[in-house]
Design a protein around this motif. Sequence first.
Motif, PDB file in Angstrom:
ATOM      1  N   LYS A   1       1.067  -1.223  -0.016  1.00 33.98           N
ATOM      2  CA  LYS A   1       0.107   0.070  -0.130  1.00 33.98           C
ATOM      3  C   LYS A   1       0.859   1.215  -0.127  1.00 33.98           C
ATOM      4  CE  LYS A   1      -4.378   0.324   1.264  1.00 33.98           C
ATOM      5  NZ  LYS A   1      -5.575   0.366   1.914  1.00 33.98           N
ATOM      6  N   LEU A   2       1.754   1.357   0.983  1.00 40.67           N
ATOM      7  CA  LEU A   2       2.737   2.364   1.032  1.00 40.67           C
ATOM      8  C   LEU A   2       3.468   2.644  -0.436  1.00 40.67           C
ATOM      9  CD1 LEU A   2       3.961   2.186   4.717  1.00 40.67           C
ATOM     10  CD2 LEU A   2       1.908   3.838   3.765  1.00 40.67           C
TER      11      LEU A   2
ATOM     12  N   GLY B   1       2.629   1.611  -3.102  1.00 45.19           N
ATOM     13  CA  GLY B   1       1.582   2.011  -4.285  1.00 45.19           C
ATOM     14  C   GLY B   1       1.491   3.613  -4.167  1.00 45.19           C
ATOM     15  N   TRP B   2       1.566   4.206  -2.918  1.00 48.50           N
ATOM     16  CA  TRP B   2       1.319   5.545  -2.660  1.00 48.50           C
ATOM     17  C   TRP B   2       2.747   6.455  -2.773  1.00 48.50           C
ATOM     18  CZ3 TRP B   2      -2.077   5.054   2.178  1.00 48.50           C
ATOM     19  CH2 TRP B   2      -3.477   4.646   1.931  1.00 48.50           C
TER      20      TRP B   2
ATOM     21  N   ASP C   1      -4.755  -0.382   7.249  1.00 44.08           N
ATOM     22  CA  ASP C   1      -5.423   0.824   6.371  1.00 44.08           C
ATOM     23  C   ASP C   1      -5.275   1.957   7.066  1.00 44.08           C
ATOM     24  OD1 ASP C   1      -5.973  -1.096   4.162  1.00 44.08           O
ATOM     25  OD2 ASP C   1      -7.976  -1.210   4.832  1.00 44.08           O
TER      26      ASP C   1
ATOM     27  N   GLU D   1      -2.877   5.285   6.064  1.00 45.93           N
ATOM     28  CA  GLU D   1      -3.358   6.490   5.959  1.00 45.93           C
ATOM     29  C   GLU D   1      -2.754   7.496   6.614  1.00 45.93           C
ATOM     30  OE1 GLU D   1      -7.843   5.886   6.201  1.00 45.93           O
ATOM     31  OE2 GLU D   1      -7.638   4.118   4.423  1.00 45.93           O
TER      32      GLU D   1
ATOM     33  N   ALA E   1       0.575   8.330   5.217  1.00 47.20           N
ATOM     34  CA  ALA E   1       0.310   9.178   3.973  1.00 47.20           C
ATOM     35  C   ALA E   1       0.143  10.352   4.470  1.00 47.20           C
ATOM     36  CB  ALA E   1      -0.692   8.402   3.093  1.00 47.20           C
TER      37      ALA E   1
END
Length: 462
Positions: A333-334, A336-337, A423, A427, A430
């Motif tokens: 996830k990280l 991907g961002w 999640d 977030e 992010a």
Amino acid sequence: MNTPKRRSWAEPYKIKMVEPVKMTTRKDREKAISEAGYNTFLLRSGDVYIDLLTDSGTSAMSDRQWAGMMLGDEAYAGSRNYYNLEDAVRQFYGYKYLVPTHQGRAAEHLISKIMISDGDVIPGNMYFTTTRLHQELAGGTFADVIIDEAHDPENEHPFKGNVDLQKLEDLIKKHGPDRMPYVSIATAVNMAGGQPISLENLQQVRELTAEYDIPIIHDMTRVAENAYFIKKKEPGYADKSVAAIVRQICDLTDGATMSAKKDALVNIGGFLAVNDREVFEEARNLVVVYEGLHTYGGLAGRDMEAMALGIEESVQEDHIRARIGQVQYLGDKLIGWGIPVVRPIGSHGVFLDARKILPHLSQDQFPAQTLAAELYLDAGVRAMERGVVSAGRNTETGEHNYPDLELVRLTIPRRVYTQAHMDVVAESVAEVFANREKISGLNMIYEPKYLRFFQARFERAD
Ligand SMILES: Cc1ncc(COP(=O)(O)O)c(C=O)c1O
Ligand SMILES: N[C@@H](Cc1ccc(O)cc1)C(=O)O
């Protein structure tokens, strides 16, 4: 109806007991982190929402392990749980002799005291804080022989825990094998980001050390996690069980220190296990000085029972796939961002690259320490600094050690958090990343002598 193409998988357990966690406001957190001297180790856990400080002693035990706790034989000497633990260590790891200890560093203390003399050099695949300290306290000096790729967060080498054989051989030739009591080999190298060593490399280390008659002592704290990476990434192991690979790793070494608080799914416990009878006799004698009788080593009978059962559970395929899978989920996830993390994603956590995230801070402003504090402030997620503060000072010059890796570790406890927690964590990271330019550094205002990262205090530099 459009049927979904993707088939998800879920955790291989269901939740039987819950522990409420506290949500706090930013104002609460400002107060808590300032009172904690901007050190996440000094926060009260009651002020933490999602606790990713460590995977050590923080696992959820299974119902079998809790049932085992009720079978604790609390005899001072010869507890039946000790013999169950001995059986588990022999069956799953293959080491002949067992000395239980209350946790990993106590085993490191014993082996360092027994095997290291003044002036010795102990090569290892990257330092670990407690391991290196015990080597130094015994009169030795640690020498890093991990491959260079391990010091580069962006390098995608699949086995960044590997030993550079040339570095090792050069060191043996420089100091002579007599000055090398053992080579210290960690599986799933913690400070490198939980990076595995390959069986091929370990086999080569074994061959080289055998030529010079130098033993290998294995830090097996996360051996099952390492074995899972071998199964997934090393050619020829896809069809082998994790249990068989674990055994193969241990068979290439002469003894091991274990913090069972990680892989082995217990809240407290560890051991020293060796194949050499003389080393065992000495350890069995020394343990009564520092820990307790040799059949409990500072543990209750029930703790040893939970450990024996945890060892068995740690090599179960469903468990280990889900464990590593959860870490990977957060890491992907990280990535991907576009958030800089150590790659590939390792065994027990996602490691944020604080140098890249806060390039305007020099290492003297403690970027990783700062980033960990900012993360806590954002949403109450507790992480751990793994950079210049953890690296400590050079024992000769007194200067800070400046490691290449300046990281914040988001460590995932085993079987504790859900995907939704991951999640929330992602977030929050992010959000902090989006505001990174506004973040200023810290000054260290209190520095203890040993393992300073645990208790050091800081204040804001502005
Ligand atoms: C790789 C490694 N070795 C040794 C230790 C020391 O173990 P303990 O915390 O149980 O003393 C730890 C954790 O502390 C660790 O992660
Ligand atoms: N081994 C544990 C606890 C610990 C943390 C930091 C250390 O440097 C030493 C021990 C961990 O990796 O989380």
